[in-house]
Design an enzyme around this catalytic site. Structure first.
Site, PDB file in Angstrom:
ATOM      1  N   LYS A 102       9.726   3.375 -10.808  1.00 42.33           N
ATOM      2  CA  LYS A 102       9.300   2.012 -10.361  1.00 42.33           C
ATOM      3  C   LYS A 102      10.343   0.631 -10.527  1.00 42.33           C
ATOM      4  O   LYS A 102      10.173  -0.371  -9.789  1.00 42.33           O
ATOM      5  CB  LYS A 102       8.180   1.576 -11.165  1.00 42.33           C
ATOM      6  N   GLU A 148      -0.111  -5.666 -10.620  1.00 45.18           N
ATOM      7  CA  GLU A 148      -1.034  -4.556 -11.093  1.00 45.18           C
ATOM      8  C   GLU A 148      -0.310  -3.298 -11.840  1.00 45.18           C
ATOM      9  O   GLU A 148       0.897  -3.218 -11.638  1.00 45.18           O
ATOM     10  CB  GLU A 148      -1.914  -3.921 -10.077  1.00 45.18           C
ATOM     11  N   SER A 170       9.126  11.520 -10.733  1.00 45.93           N
ATOM     12  CA  SER A 170       9.245  10.065 -10.643  1.00 45.93           C
ATOM     13  C   SER A 170       9.318   9.359 -12.200  1.00 45.93           C
ATOM     14  O   SER A 170       9.514   8.191 -12.198  1.00 45.93           O
ATOM     15  CB  SER A 170       8.050   9.721 -10.048  1.00 45.93           C
TER      16      SER A 170
HETATM   17  C1  LIG Z   1       6.023   8.014 -13.127  1.00 45.60           C
HETATM   18  C2  LIG Z   1       4.967   7.792 -11.817  1.00 45.60           C
HETATM   19  N1  LIG Z   1       5.151   8.601 -10.770  1.00 45.60           N
HETATM   20  C3  LIG Z   1       4.457   8.218  -9.596  1.00 45.60           C
HETATM   21  C4  LIG Z   1       3.294   7.063  -9.845  1.00 45.60           C
HETATM   22  C5  LIG Z   1       2.437   6.947  -8.771  1.00 45.60           C
HETATM   23  O1  LIG Z   1       2.712   5.939  -8.070  1.00 45.60           O
HETATM   24  P1  LIG Z   1       3.568   6.172  -6.399  1.00 45.60           P
HETATM   25  O2  LIG Z   1       2.538   7.069  -5.692  1.00 45.60           O
HETATM   26  O3  LIG Z   1       3.699   4.882  -5.854  1.00 45.60           O
HETATM   27  O4  LIG Z   1       4.855   6.874  -6.601  1.00 45.60           O
HETATM   28  C6  LIG Z   1       3.409   6.311 -10.967  1.00 45.60           C
HETATM   29  C7  LIG Z   1       2.397   5.124 -10.901  1.00 45.60           C
HETATM   30  O5  LIG Z   1       1.971   4.633 -11.930  1.00 45.60           O
HETATM   31  C8  LIG Z   1       4.106   6.414 -12.099  1.00 45.60           C
HETATM   32  O6  LIG Z   1       4.101   5.775 -13.233  1.00 45.60           O
END
Ligand SMILES: Cc1ncc(COP(=O)(O)O)c(C=O)c1O
Lengths: 376, 247
Positions: free
Chosen positions: A87, A109, A363
């Site tokens: 993020k 948000e 992620s």
């Molecule tokens: C570690 C992590 N991965 C994925 C996501 C999902 O978001 P996005 O699909 O936009 O990557 C989040 C959302 O809070 C997250 O904290």
């Protein structure tokens, strides 16, 4: 290497700008600032410099042989980025945009709290005021991140109605923005929302795919068979996919939470400013999503993913809460890495994937999820 | 009953009086409430078709939408409600809703069926000028709208232009927005159509002050609160606005 810029914010029949008139001039202004910034060497250099010196980019890739024996699975380690998830890539870029727009206040948000933490972090770094809307159910299940945001100087405003999760938090952030648009930048956390947000967020997250592509080529001398990422709003996935979408032989696989499968079980509809694939009933009323992972617990998804699904370029599958928790525990035991529950969904689908060389976007890290998982 | 798209509102109201538009949420009691509003002096009734995620609305209308949905007020039931209202009152009726409902129902089909049920216009809160121009509807403009967007909205709008008085969501405010005067002056330069102002107008004093700048006022949140007290309360509230507009 990135996807083509959409005409008028449309991805096939998805995208667009379904917002109250009050916001349209701000979206025009944002788009103009973004077009200038994207072409501005100084902006790009500053963002890349911050990514390195502040964020810790490039993040490494890690071969996970014990987690996925018999495959060559590389984890793209966004969990090692400052603040613990991808993020920050988006938050840093949008904070620089906010500065160009002369906006001194950020509103965001958050679901899992990772985007809220990233926004609070850049607000602290650039001396901006920061308000984060978060559903009260998510505040309960992602307590550590609520505390981090407070420590960073952000005000977390609980949202106590409806689902008390990301959907309502997003609506409240947009309502705040409608009332404060002249002084405030809405720092949206995923590739959702009205044009130009899906494009801005994708471009700011595309660094994931750019790096991963070069790293896989360096490590293996070839491109992966598949690039896999979890999909909530879809930002880490679109960032990873951006690096490989032009490589027709690389499969792009998005993994949704089974109870929040806006692509797998959705229908076309309008939510939070864009037309996309949504969990909605036949009257267009938005349905509640259900996921153990607060970051995936959202009935919508970025319009570009709906387009990639329809065009057949990307495929979308689902993982259940139980499968995600099992993958969460398994990665911890086999690799000494505690993933966030969101990317644990992507990890859960790796074993059965008919592909040998795979890159998964890890992620984020799982500290925030320990209490929730240990309570299972 | 005029057909959808007829510029009925362009006709001057009797004696140059200011128009009074009252918003009600679709529901079982809406026909009798609409009748009370008209008895109190409403010239136009807006009927909210509830949406689960109403971005342009503050807490009062959002909660009313939640209740209406819990009572089963889906699109078909809202259209039936509209037809019942049309049987009871003679004034123009304007459904106000969000894009998601039209997406699901079909934009053309919605316009056709709403007109058949007695609608004389349509407002879609999250469909700004420029998006889906083929759908005839009343356009909203806001203090943040540029002059160029005011002209676009004026070209595309159906009958009158809805001036959102504040940057913000629906809901009562303590005083009339200071942004209205400037917005009204800019809108006058963009169009000869009637201008009706809404969002934040709740008291007779607000209505009277707004009427100095525009041709009519829209009351929503405060009307819903009055409607909670039943037809008599709503009628009295609407009459207090009507009197203020006449004075
Ligand atoms: C570690 C992590 N991965 C994925 C996501 C999902 O978001 P996005 O699909 O936009 O990557 C989040 C959302 O809070 C997250 O904290």
């Amino acid at each position: 290497m990135s996807l083509p810029a959409p005409a008028k914010g449309l991805y096939g029949v998805y995208g667009g700008r379904y917002v109250p008139e009050t916001l349209v001039p701000a979206l025009d202004e944002l788009e103009a600032a973004w077009r200038l910034a994207a072409r501005d060497e100084a902006f790009r250099a500053e963002l890349a410099g911050l990514g390195e010196s502040y964020g810790g980019r490039p993040t490494p890739v890690t071969l996970a042989e014990r987690f996925a024996p018999g495959k060559r699975l590389y984890l793209k380690r966004e969990d090692l980025l400052h603040t613990g998830s991808h993020k920050l890539n988006n938050a840093l870029g949008q904070a620089l945009l906010a500065r160009r727009l002369g906006k001194r206040r950020l509103v965001a948000e958050t679901g899992a709290g990772q985007h809220g933490v990233a926004t609070a972090t850049v607000a602290a770094r650039f001396g901006l005021e920061c308000v984060v809307y978060m559903g009260s159910e998510d505040m309960r299940r992602q307590r550590p991140n609520v505390e981090r945001m407070g420590l960073l100087g952000a005000e977390v405003r609980p949202v106590e109605f409806g689902t008390r999760t990301l959907k309502e938090a997003t609506s409240e952030a947009i309502r705040d923005w409608i009332a404060t648009v002249e002084t405030t930048h809405y720092l949206i956390g995923s590739c959702v929302g009205p044009h130009p947000y899906p494009e801005i967020v994708r471009e700011l997250q595309a660094v994931i795919g750019r790096e991963a592509r070069a790293q896989l080529l360096a490590a293996e001398g070839r491109l992966p068979d598949a690039a896999v990422a979890c999909v909530g709003g879809g930002s880490n996935a679109i960032g990873l996919f951006a690096g490989f979408v032009a490589d027709a032989d690389v499969r792009l696989v998005g993994v949704e939470a089974a109870g929040a499968a806006s692509l797998g079980a959705g229908r076309p509809g309008v939510l939070h400013g864009a037309r996309s694939s949504l969990l909605a009933d036949s009257d267009g009323q938005i349905l509640d999503a259900h996921s153990i992972s607060a970051g995936l617990d959202y009935p919508g998804v970025g319009p570009e993913h709906a387009f990639l699904r329809d065009s057949g370029r990307a495929e979308y599958v689902a993982a259940s809460d139980e499968e995600a928790v099992a993958a969460f525990r398994h990665l911890a035991r086999t690799e000494g890495i505690v993933p966030a529950l969101e990317p644990a969904h992507a990890l859960a689908r790796v074993a059965e994937l008919d592909a040998e060389l795979i890159v998964v976007c890890l992620s984020g890290r799982g500290d925030k999820d320990l209490a929730e998982v240990l309570a299972q | 009953m005029t057909a959808a798209g007829t510029p009925w509102a362009a006709a001057p109201l009797s004696g140059g009086a200011k128009a009074l538009v009252v918003y009600l949420m679709a529901g079982a009691r809406t026909p009798e409430l609409a009748e009370a509003a008209v008895e109190g002096g409403a010239d136009i009734v807006e009927i909210g078709f509830p949406f689960s995620d109403p971005l342009a609305d503050g807490p009062v209308i959002r909660r009313a939408a939640e209740r209406a949905l819990a009572e089963g007020m889906r699109t078909q039931a809202c259209l039936e409600c509209l037809a019942c209202v049309a049987e009871r009152v003679e004034v123009p009726l304007v459904p106000m809703t969000y894009s998601s409902l039209l997406e699901a129902y079909g934009y053309d089909r919605f316009a056709t069926d709403a007109a058949a049920a007695g609608a004389t216009g349509l407002i879609v809160a999250d469909l700004p000028a420029g998006e889906r121009p083929a759908l005839r509807r009343i356009q909203l403009v806001a203090p943040t709208s540029t002059d160029e967007r005011l002209r676009l909205a004026a070209r595309e709008t159906d009958g009158w232009l809805y001036l959102v008085t504040i940057a913000g969501t629906t809901g009562a405010r303590e005083s009339l927005s200071p942004a209205l005067a400037g917005l009204a002056a800019r809108a006058r330069r963009a169009t000869d159509l009637p201008l009706y102002a809404g969002f934040g107008i709740s008291t007779p004093a607000h209505a009277a002050a707004a009427a100095d700048h525009v041709d009519g006022v829209v009351v929503g949140s405060r009307a819903l609160e009055a409607a909670e007290g039943g037809p008599g309360t709503l009628r009295a509230y609407v009459r207090s606005l009507r009197d203020a507009l006449r004075a």
